[in-house]
Enzyme design. Structure first.
Site, PDB file in Angstrom:
ATOM      1  CG  ASP A 289     108.176  53.408 -15.474  1.00 37.78           C
ATOM      2  OD1 ASP A 289     108.581  53.383 -14.301  1.00 37.78           O
ATOM      3  OD2 ASP A 289     107.188  54.071 -15.822  1.00 37.78           O
ATOM      4  CG  HIS A 312     112.030  55.810 -14.521  1.00 39.94           C
ATOM      5  ND1 HIS A 312     110.684  56.104 -14.516  1.00 39.94           N
ATOM      6  CD2 HIS A 312     112.537  56.449 -15.599  1.00 39.94           C
ATOM      7  CE1 HIS A 312     110.400  56.884 -15.556  1.00 39.94           C
ATOM      8  NE2 HIS A 312     111.513  57.106 -16.225  1.00 39.94           N
TER       9      HIS A 312
END
Length: 464
Positions: A289, A312
């Site tokens: 993430d 991310h």
């Protein structure tokens, strides 16, 4: 300020380097200025920032007229760190309180006993975890301690979290609460904190269906902590976030490695919320993430020399989802490398929600390598695709300077601005952006995707 057309995302093919000097492109009430290359891209007396070794930044040309810039945000002053040198410290070794380093025997009570003794000690103290593998159930190291002196924490061994989620009554595994003036470190080596998320946590049905896990456990959580440092440790395979800061201030985080597989859900590297004067530097983060996420109530956050990927990217948000949220202000991200991530630098807010401000942010001297979406403002953030998108975001994004961004990307969008119709983006400046589309023999460099309302947008000396 005039709204853009509503027919989806407007794709602009922009090659600013080919526009004549001084030309202006006026579309739908927005102004994009093409300026000649400049040396400073800042105030007349400002020297250009030195590039990182190996970074490929655009070559400056001879200046004709330097446009006004947002003032760079200085990084927060580093708070004094507790010295690791012995100062007549008394060492409280967990094995002397019956902790067993066999990787199986649960040692929570032994850790608590050693902590209580260190916390109650009338002088300098060190809570010490020697080499070996220790299984530790969820635990909170509480303060304040004797005379408000917190023990330093030295981790030489490896800590293992319980596999079963039923072992966790709260949303953290190891917490430090109501403490100040201490260091958590691996010393000259690197201690390890292993959340063992792959065994059960990542297999939750909620994770598999929507990549939004129902039960998230933060591996190491700092709550109401001040004047502290976290260094020389490795956090890996978290059940949720790896390192969290909440209602904390004056914290230095450096020489930290955070590791989780690219497909591990919700495994943010570092998450900051309702905290101030936080400095994160000289660290490597590769997770499933956000490498670093900056949440509500954060101010004066400095990120530098961080290597991010996979993951991310580095994000501000998500914002605007909860009623208790407050403004985010004074964010500085500098001299970072983002490699093989889904996003590069991103600001994200939920449709509808609470009205707050996110402003005074600088992102500069960042190298992107094979990044899917290098620069993103997303005010329609909805990872589960079940949001009420008819209600626009109420988060006001403004005073954003994005400067000296170079490298490569692998999608059709180098820059995406999805702004709110109720809280238009304001004063967004892109300066010296040089991003190359990886697909060979492409007739154009890329796309600039814009949707929503903007009030003040400048693109200066850039190509993508």
């Amino acid at each position: 300020m005039v709204p853009l057309p509503k027919e989806g995302i407007i794709s602009w093919m922009i090659l600013l380097g080919r526009l004549p000097t001084g030309d202006r492109l006026l579309r739908w009430g927005m102004q994009i200025n093409a300026f000649p290359p400049c040396q400073t891209c800042g105030s007349p007396n400002e020297s250009p920032p030195a590039p990182k070794p190996g970074a490929s930044l655009p070559e400056p040309g001879a200046p004709e007229a330097s446009p006004p810039e947002l003032a760079p945000i200085p990084p927060p002053e580093l708070s004094p760190e507790p010295s690791e040198a012995p100062r007549d410290d008394k060492v409280f070794d967990v094995t002397e309180y019956d902790a067993v380093a066999d990787g199986w025997t649960e040692s929570r009570l032994a850790f608590l006993a050693a902590w209580k003794a260190a916390c109650d000690h009338p002088g300098n103290s060190t809570f010490y975890i020697p080499e070996g593998i220790f299984m530790v159930a969820p635990i909170t190291f509480h303060g304040p301690c004797y005379n408000d002196l917190s023990p330093n924490v030295k981790i030489k061994g490896t800590l293992l979290a319980p596999i079963r989620l039923t072992a966790f009554k709260s949303h953290h595994w190891i917490a430090f609460k109501n403490l100040k003036g201490f260091a958590v470190t691996g010393g000259t080596e690197t201690g390890k904190v292993d959340g063992q998320g792959e065994a059960e946590a990542w297999q939750q049905s909620s994770c598999l269906k929507a990549a939004r896990c129902k039960k998230l456990i933060t591996s190491m959580f700092f709550i109401n902590v001040s004047h502290a440092s976290i260094s020389n440790i490795t956090l890996l395979n978290g059940k949720g976030f790896h390192l969290g800061l909440h209602k904390s201030n004056d914290i230095n985080i450096y020489n930290v490695n955070i590791i989780a597989p690219e497909d591990s859900p919700n495994t943010d590297g570092i998450h900051v919320s309702h905290s101030s004067n936080i400095s994160i530097f000289s660290s490597t983060i590769g997770v499933g993430d956000d490498c670093i996420s900056i949440g509500s109530g954060s101010n004066n956050i400095s990120i530098s020399d961080v290597r991010c990927g996979p993951g991310h990217g580095i994000s501000v948000g998500s914002l605007g989802k909860y009623k208790t949220e407050t403004d985010v202000v004074g964010i500085s991200v500098r001299n970072c490398t983002i490699n093989g991530t889904e996003n590069g630098i991103r600001m994200k807010s939920w449709p509808g929600g609470r009205a707050i401000n996110a402003y005074n942010m600088t992102f500069e001297d960042i190298l992107m390598i094979n990044v899917s979406n290098p620069i993103v403002i997303d005010q329609e953030y909805c990872p589960s695709h079940k949001c009420k998108t008819t209600k626009p975001s109420l988060v006001k994004v403004k005073d954003i300077l994005i400067r000296n961004i170079s490298g490569t990307y692998n999608t059709k969008s180098a820059v995406t601005l999805l702004c709110s119709s109720d809280a238009p983006c304001e004063d967004i400046r892109l300066v010296n952006i040089s991003l190359n589309y990886l697909v060979p023999h492409t007739p154009r460099q890329g796309r600039f995707n814009i949707k929503g309302f903007l009030n003040g947008l400048q693109v200066i000396n850039s190509k993508f």
